[in-house]
Scaffold this motif. Structure first.
Motif, PDB file in Angstrom:
ATOM      1  N   MET A   1       0.608  -1.311  -0.538  1.00 53.99           N
ATOM      2  CA  MET A   1      -0.065   0.039   0.024  1.00 53.99           C
ATOM      3  C   MET A   1       0.694   1.382   0.298  1.00 53.99           C
ATOM      4  SD  MET A   1      -3.394   0.740   2.414  1.00 53.99           S
ATOM      5  CE  MET A   1      -2.313   0.606   4.084  1.00 53.99           C
ATOM      6  N   THR A   2       0.890   2.469  -0.876  1.00 49.74           N
ATOM      7  CA  THR A   2       1.475   3.427  -0.893  1.00 49.74           C
ATOM      8  C   THR A   2       0.863   4.382   0.262  1.00 49.74           C
ATOM      9  OG1 THR A   2      -0.368   4.600  -2.568  1.00 49.74           O
ATOM     10  CG2 THR A   2       1.147   3.203  -3.408  1.00 49.74           C
ATOM     11  N   ARG A   3       1.894   5.686  -0.188  1.00 47.20           N
ATOM     12  CA  ARG A   3       1.838   6.236   1.414  1.00 47.20           C
ATOM     13  C   ARG A   3       0.416   6.871   1.321  1.00 47.20           C
ATOM     14  NH1 ARG A   3       6.017  10.443   2.401  1.00 47.20           N
ATOM     15  NH2 ARG A   3       7.275   8.745   3.716  1.00 47.20           N
ATOM     16  N   LEU A   4       0.305   7.087   0.042  1.00 43.54           N
ATOM     17  CA  LEU A   4      -1.181   8.162  -0.694  1.00 43.54           C
ATOM     18  C   LEU A   4      -2.089   7.623   0.372  1.00 43.54           C
ATOM     19  CD1 LEU A   4      -2.375  10.732  -2.196  1.00 43.54           C
ATOM     20  CD2 LEU A   4      -2.496   9.118  -3.995  1.00 43.54           C
ATOM     21  N   GLU A   5      -2.299   5.914  -0.334  1.00 43.45           N
ATOM     22  CA  GLU A   5      -3.510   5.354   0.027  1.00 43.45           C
ATOM     23  C   GLU A   5      -3.373   5.173   1.311  1.00 43.45           C
ATOM     24  OE1 GLU A   5      -3.677   1.168  -2.160  1.00 43.45           O
ATOM     25  OE2 GLU A   5      -5.683   0.802  -0.977  1.00 43.45           O
ATOM     26  N   ARG A   6      -2.624   4.939   1.807  1.00 43.80           N
ATOM     27  CA  ARG A   6      -2.915   4.881   3.431  1.00 43.80           C
ATOM     28  C   ARG A   6      -3.533   6.091   3.953  1.00 43.80           C
ATOM     29  NH1 ARG A   6       2.175   4.235   5.009  1.00 43.80           N
ATOM     30  NH2 ARG A   6       2.543   1.808   4.704  1.00 43.80           N
ATOM     31  N   THR A   7      -2.896   7.738   3.275  1.00 43.03           N
ATOM     32  CA  THR A   7      -3.288   9.049   3.786  1.00 43.03           C
ATOM     33  C   THR A   7      -5.370   8.691   3.484  1.00 43.03           C
ATOM     34  OG1 THR A   7      -0.907   9.641   3.398  1.00 43.03           O
ATOM     35  CG2 THR A   7      -2.881  11.324   3.971  1.00 43.03           C
ATOM     36  N   ARG A 129     -12.093  -2.772 -14.484  1.00 41.26           N
ATOM     37  CA  ARG A 129     -11.413  -2.158 -12.801  1.00 41.26           C
ATOM     38  C   ARG A 129     -10.596  -3.656 -12.468  1.00 41.26           C
ATOM     39  NH1 ARG A 129     -16.150  -0.844 -14.558  1.00 41.26           N
ATOM     40  NH2 ARG A 129     -16.360   0.874 -14.738  1.00 41.26           N
ATOM     41  N   PRO A 130      -9.346  -3.363 -12.631  1.00 41.87           N
ATOM     42  CA  PRO A 130      -8.611  -4.960 -12.328  1.00 41.87           C
ATOM     43  C   PRO A 130      -8.486  -5.034 -10.803  1.00 41.87           C
ATOM     44  CG  PRO A 130      -7.104  -3.079 -12.184  1.00 41.87           C
ATOM     45  CD  PRO A 130      -8.169  -2.696 -13.308  1.00 41.87           C
ATOM     46  N   ASP A 131      -8.835  -4.876  -9.828  1.00 35.79           N
ATOM     47  CA  ASP A 131      -9.040  -5.272  -8.645  1.00 35.79           C
ATOM     48  C   ASP A 131     -10.194  -4.549  -7.688  1.00 35.79           C
ATOM     49  OD1 ASP A 131      -7.828  -2.049  -6.702  1.00 35.79           O
ATOM     50  OD2 ASP A 131      -8.890  -1.932  -8.680  1.00 35.79           O
ATOM     51  N   ALA A 132     -11.368  -4.902  -7.135  1.00 34.91           N
ATOM     52  CA  ALA A 132     -12.061  -5.456  -6.334  1.00 34.91           C
ATOM     53  C   ALA A 132     -12.213  -3.514  -5.481  1.00 34.91           C
ATOM     54  CB  ALA A 132     -12.553  -5.989  -5.187  1.00 34.91           C
ATOM     55  N   GLU A 133     -11.159  -4.010  -5.468  1.00 32.81           N
ATOM     56  CA  GLU A 133     -11.113  -2.022  -4.755  1.00 32.81           C
ATOM     57  C   GLU A 133     -11.876  -0.525  -5.556  1.00 32.81           C
ATOM     58  OE1 GLU A 133      -9.777  -1.579  -1.500  1.00 32.81           O
ATOM     59  OE2 GLU A 133     -10.231   0.554  -1.515  1.00 32.81           O
ATOM     60  N   GLU A 262      -3.739   0.289  -6.456  1.00 34.15           N
ATOM     61  CA  GLU A 262      -2.517  -0.132  -6.561  1.00 34.15           C
ATOM     62  C   GLU A 262      -2.302  -0.610  -7.926  1.00 34.15           C
ATOM     63  OE1 GLU A 262      -0.128  -2.809  -3.060  1.00 34.15           O
ATOM     64  OE2 GLU A 262      -2.134  -1.943  -2.065  1.00 34.15           O
ATOM     65  N   ALA A 263      -4.058  -1.717  -7.870  1.00 33.29           N
ATOM     66  CA  ALA A 263      -3.911  -2.759  -9.086  1.00 33.29           C
ATOM     67  C   ALA A 263      -3.427  -1.591 -10.448  1.00 33.29           C
ATOM     68  CB  ALA A 263      -4.867  -3.717  -9.618  1.00 33.29           C
ATOM     69  N   GLU A 264      -4.897  -0.482 -10.394  1.00 39.03           N
ATOM     70  CA  GLU A 264      -4.430  -0.141 -11.307  1.00 39.03           C
ATOM     71  C   GLU A 264      -3.145   1.168 -12.231  1.00 39.03           C
ATOM     72  OE1 GLU A 264      -9.451   1.970 -10.968  1.00 39.03           O
ATOM     73  OE2 GLU A 264      -7.690   3.034 -10.511  1.00 39.03           O
ATOM     74  N   ARG A 265      -2.634   0.887 -10.544  1.00 35.73           N
ATOM     75  CA  ARG A 265      -0.858   1.644 -11.390  1.00 35.73           C
ATOM     76  C   ARG A 265      -0.406   0.744 -11.542  1.00 35.73           C
ATOM     77  NH1 ARG A 265      -1.525   4.181  -6.658  1.00 35.73           N
ATOM     78  NH2 ARG A 265      -1.487   3.285  -5.163  1.00 35.73           N
ATOM     79  N   ALA A 266      -0.855  -0.668 -11.064  1.00 34.65           N
ATOM     80  CA  ALA A 266       0.390  -1.539 -11.788  1.00 34.65           C
ATOM     81  C   ALA A 266       0.187  -2.234 -12.935  1.00 34.65           C
ATOM     82  CB  ALA A 266      -0.167  -2.886 -10.905  1.00 34.65           C
ATOM     83  N   VAL A 267      -1.175  -2.172 -13.166  1.00 35.51           N
ATOM     84  CA  VAL A 267      -1.154  -2.304 -15.070  1.00 35.51           C
ATOM     85  C   VAL A 267      -1.579  -0.897 -16.177  1.00 35.51           C
ATOM     86  CG1 VAL A 267      -2.663  -3.873 -14.423  1.00 35.51           C
ATOM     87  CG2 VAL A 267      -4.367  -1.867 -14.625  1.00 35.51           C
TER      88      VAL A 267
END
Lengths: 270, 142
Positions: A1-7, A129-133, A262-267
């Motif tokens: 998890m990135t810092r942005l997402e955690r924030t 939408r590659p992840d359920a998030e 995260e998944a969107e960044r990955a793809v």
């Protein structure tokens, strides 16, 4: 998890915490209620509304939301918070002998949270939408859009053109004029003698609410949140209510849902 | 089928489901139709609950051991009040800080009443306060 997402998750958790504390705060001590109804008429809920249990429940939910923000107990925590909120809102409805509308409004942030839980835990990820998030975030935004749109539609269907009768709003403002000292008192008194201005404000509010569906579009979420901020500020100034729980929830969902998962960044999803 | 599902606009679907659920089940949690301010028509009369201490509008929390103001005084029946929260606040406080009728009366004269408003051609007009019940109380010790 990135810092942005955690924030983002921490900010959303804070907004939900504020909404939860507000909801629990609305529950008056049962001993002060002359006419309890529903569950509270059958079971003595007084211990739950006393300061120590109340603050303990608040603290428990706060800790759970922080853990969720840090991605612990990803499935269990949201479901537990939903169940707890359901239980407490049920009690609250029983406590409020005449003001069930208050508890209705309080449930809005948790409706978005439930939609997020369903979308992120129970809806299958897709190619788009590659992840359920992402599904969860979008579904949370959808309920917020529904809430505001229905608020506007209820005015159209119940009041119709008479909604624009500024004299009714002038009356409401007059009733509340003495609640605050100057300069707010002077502004409210001024408005009571200018029903045309009241009608203009009401028209603005209705347009904002009826445009709730624009919140469905990711690019428009911050703009719509700003429009609702103006509307809520006007309500706060003239009538005294701000509905901070709705608005903070809307802004945090806007921020959270417009950034990539995260998944969107990955793809490399645009 | 699956191809259609993967392009589903989840925000719109959730919005539609929540709207349908709210129409069917509101106000059952988590559904809600927030229709605040949607009953404005004909709101041409208003009433604000007030608590008086020695004839002046004051904060009910400034007194204790209240006597002589019965529960029925707080009925909203026939009163065009849109400030239920203000009424509840006074009502709860008086209920919790009342003493029996045979207790010694306090030095302050207190009353509960309504400040009435009506619309005229020139704007909102405030009418004299209408007292519903009166009694006595003690000042809150500093």
């Amino acid at each position: 998890m990135t810092r942005l997402e955690r924030t983002q998750r921490l900010v959303l958790a804070t907004a939900l915490f504020v909404a939860f504390v507000g909801m629990l705060w609305e529950c008056p001590p049962v001993t002060q209620l002359p006419f309890p109804k529903g569950l509270s008429a059958w079971i003595d809920m007084a211990p739950l509304t006393q300061p120590i249990p109340r603050y303990s429940i608040d603290a428990l939910v706060g800790v759970l939301l922080v853990l969720w923000a840090l991605r612990k107990g990803e499935v269990v925590i949201p479901i537990f918070v939903v169940l707890l909120t359901f239980f407490l809102s049920f009690i609250e409805e029983g406590f409020h002998a005449t003001t069930a509308d208050v508890s209705q409004g309080k449930s809005m942030p948790f409706a978005a949270w439930i939609a997020y839980v369903i979308g992120s835990q129970f809806v299958r990820p897709t190619v788009d939408r590659p992840d359920a998030e992402r599904n969860g975030r979008e579904m949370a935004a959808g309920t917020v859009a529904a809430g505001y749109t229905m608020a506007g539609l209820s005015k159209v269907f119940r009041d119709g053109a008479s909604w624009f009768d500024g004299r009714s709003m002038a009356m409401m403002i007059a009733e509340r004029a003495d609640e605050w000292p100057d300069p707010i008192h002077s502004i409210r008194v001024f408005m009571t003698f200018h029903p045309g201005l009241c009608a203009a404000g009401m028209g603005f509010a209705l347009v904002v609410e009826l445009c709730g569906l624009t919140y469905l579009k990711r690019e428009w979420r911050f703009r719509y949140a700003f429009a609702t901020f103006l509307m809520h500020s006007g309500i706060r100034l003239l009538l005294g209510y701000f509905h901070i729980d709705w608005w903070s929830n809307m802004v945090t969902i806007a921020w959270w849902s417009t950034s990539k998962t995260e998944a969107e960044r990955a793809v490399g999803d645009p | 089928m699956w191809n259609a599902v993967r392009h589903l606009p989840y925000a719109a679907v959730s919005c539609a489901l929540y709207m349908a659920g709210s129409v069917a089940f509101a106000p059952r949690f988590p559904f809600a139709v927030v229709d605040m301010y949607a009953h404005m028509q004909d709101h041409h009369e208003g009433a604000v609950p007030v608590f008086l201490i020695d004839g002046r509008v004051a904060d009910v929390r400034d007194v204790d051991k209240i006597q002589g103001i019965p529960e029925i005084a707080f009925s909203e029946q026939g009163i065009p009040c849109s400030m239920g929260y203000a009424l509840d606040e006074i009502h709860y406080y008086v209920a919790e800080h009342s003493v029996p009728e045979d207790a010694p009366p306090g030095p302050l004269k207190v009353a509960f009443g309504w400040r009435r408003f009506r619309l005229s051609d020139t704007g909102v007009v405030e009418e004299p306060i209408r007292v519903v019940a009166s009694g006595t109380a003690h000042p809150v010790a500093p």
